[in-house]
Design a protein around this motif. Sequence first.
Motif, mmCIF file in Angstrom:
data_model
loop_
_atom_site.group_PDB
_atom_site.id
_atom_site.type_symbol
_atom_site.label_atom_id
_atom_site.label_comp_id
_atom_site.label_asym_id
_atom_site.label_seq_id
_atom_site.Cartn_x
_atom_site.Cartn_y
_atom_site.Cartn_z
ATOM 1 N N LEU A 50 0.825 -1.212 0.000
ATOM 2 C CA LEU A 50 0.000 0.000 0.000
ATOM 3 C C LEU A 50 0.857 1.259 0.000
ATOM 4 O O LEU A 50 0.532 2.241 -0.665
ATOM 5 C CB LEU A 50 -0.958 -0.007 1.196
ATOM 6 C CG LEU A 50 -2.054 -1.071 1.166
ATOM 7 C CD1 LEU A 50 -2.841 -1.059 2.473
ATOM 8 C CD2 LEU A 50 -2.970 -0.891 -0.027
ATOM 9 N N TRP A 51 1.975 1.237 0.727
ATOM 10 C CA TRP A 51 2.868 2.399 0.747
ATOM 11 C C TRP A 51 3.405 2.663 -0.662
ATOM 12 O O TRP A 51 3.445 3.811 -1.115
ATOM 13 C CB TRP A 51 4.019 2.189 1.728
ATOM 14 C CG TRP A 51 4.907 3.387 1.806
ATOM 15 C CD1 TRP A 51 4.702 4.520 2.535
ATOM 16 C CD2 TRP A 51 6.125 3.596 1.093
ATOM 17 N NE1 TRP A 51 5.720 5.420 2.325
ATOM 18 C CE2 TRP A 51 6.610 4.874 1.435
ATOM 19 C CE3 TRP A 51 6.859 2.821 0.199
ATOM 20 C CZ2 TRP A 51 7.795 5.391 0.920
ATOM 21 C CZ3 TRP A 51 8.033 3.349 -0.315
ATOM 22 C CH2 TRP A 51 8.490 4.620 0.055
ATOM 23 N N ASN A 52 3.789 1.595 -1.359
ATOM 24 C CA ASN A 52 4.275 1.762 -2.737
ATOM 25 C C ASN A 52 3.176 2.287 -3.653
ATOM 26 O O ASN A 52 3.447 3.117 -4.521
ATOM 27 C CB ASN A 52 4.830 0.440 -3.278
ATOM 28 C CG ASN A 52 6.244 0.197 -2.816
ATOM 29 O OD1 ASN A 52 7.087 1.078 -2.882
ATOM 30 N ND2 ASN A 52 6.507 -0.990 -2.324
ATOM 31 N N MET A 53 1.963 1.803 -3.455
ATOM 32 C CA MET A 53 0.851 2.312 -4.273
ATOM 33 C C MET A 53 0.645 3.802 -4.013
ATOM 34 O O MET A 53 0.468 4.579 -4.957
ATOM 35 C CB MET A 53 -0.434 1.539 -3.965
ATOM 36 C CG MET A 53 -0.449 0.122 -4.507
ATOM 37 S SD MET A 53 -2.016 -0.714 -4.212
ATOM 38 C CE MET A 53 -3.018 0.048 -5.518
ATOM 39 N N ASP A 55 2.883 5.920 -2.904
ATOM 40 C CA ASP A 55 4.066 6.615 -3.406
ATOM 41 C C ASP A 55 4.014 6.774 -4.930
ATOM 42 O O ASP A 55 4.513 7.762 -5.469
ATOM 43 C CB ASP A 55 5.325 5.847 -2.982
ATOM 44 C CG ASP A 55 6.582 6.680 -3.101
ATOM 45 O OD1 ASP A 55 6.592 7.836 -2.618
ATOM 46 O OD2 ASP A 55 7.571 6.175 -3.672
ATOM 47 N N ASP A 56 3.405 5.809 -5.604
ATOM 48 C CA ASP A 56 3.266 5.863 -7.063
ATOM 49 C C ASP A 56 1.966 6.538 -7.500
ATOM 50 O O ASP A 56 1.624 6.524 -8.683
ATOM 51 C CB ASP A 56 3.315 4.441 -7.652
ATOM 52 C CG ASP A 56 4.683 3.804 -7.512
ATOM 53 O OD1 ASP A 56 5.677 4.528 -7.308
ATOM 54 O OD2 ASP A 56 4.758 2.558 -7.594
ATOM 55 N N ASN A 57 1.238 7.116 -6.537
ATOM 56 C CA ASN A 57 -0.048 7.779 -6.801
ATOM 57 C C ASN A 57 -1.048 6.869 -7.509
ATOM 58 O O ASN A 57 -1.821 7.313 -8.359
ATOM 59 C CB ASN A 57 0.147 9.067 -7.607
ATOM 60 C CG ASN A 57 0.889 10.109 -6.809
ATOM 61 O OD1 ASN A 57 0.599 10.329 -5.639
ATOM 62 N ND2 ASN A 57 1.848 10.752 -7.436
#
Length: 133
Positions: A50-53, A55-57
Motif C-alpha cells: 500500500l505504501w508503494n501504491m 508513493d506511485d499515486n
Amino acid sequence: MDKYMYPALFEAYEDGGYTVSFPDLPGCITEGDSLTEALTMAKEALELFLWNMEDDNEEIPEPTPPEKIETKKGNFIVPVEADMALIRAKMNNKTVNTTVTMPQWLKYQAEKKKINFSQVLQAALKEQLNIKN
C-alpha cells in the motif's frame, strides 16, 4: 486514508507453512513457515504494498468483504490491517544512501579533518530547503 483492512487468503501446506495473497491487490504475496510468521509477513507485505501504491499515486481499491471470497478446502481468509500513518512515518525517516560527486582534493581534505559527509550534506540540504529542526 490512514487505516486499511484487507482480506488475506492463507493457503496451507502440508509442512505447516503458508502462502498469503491479497485477492484485491494482485502481486501482494508473501509466505511464512508457521501461522504466526505468515500473519506477521502478511501485515508487512500489505503495508509495504500500500505504501508503494501511495508513493506511485496509484488508486487503492476498496477491499472485498471477506465473506464474499471463495476459498478452496483447507484455505482460509484473515483480515489484515495496515496503519499507514505509522508506515509513512517509518518509510519517510529511513536512511538511504546517495552518491555525490566532488573534486578528489576536497574529499581528501574533508577526510583528513574527519568530517562526516552525511551530517554535512543533511545540514546543507536543510539550510537550502529552509527546514528547521
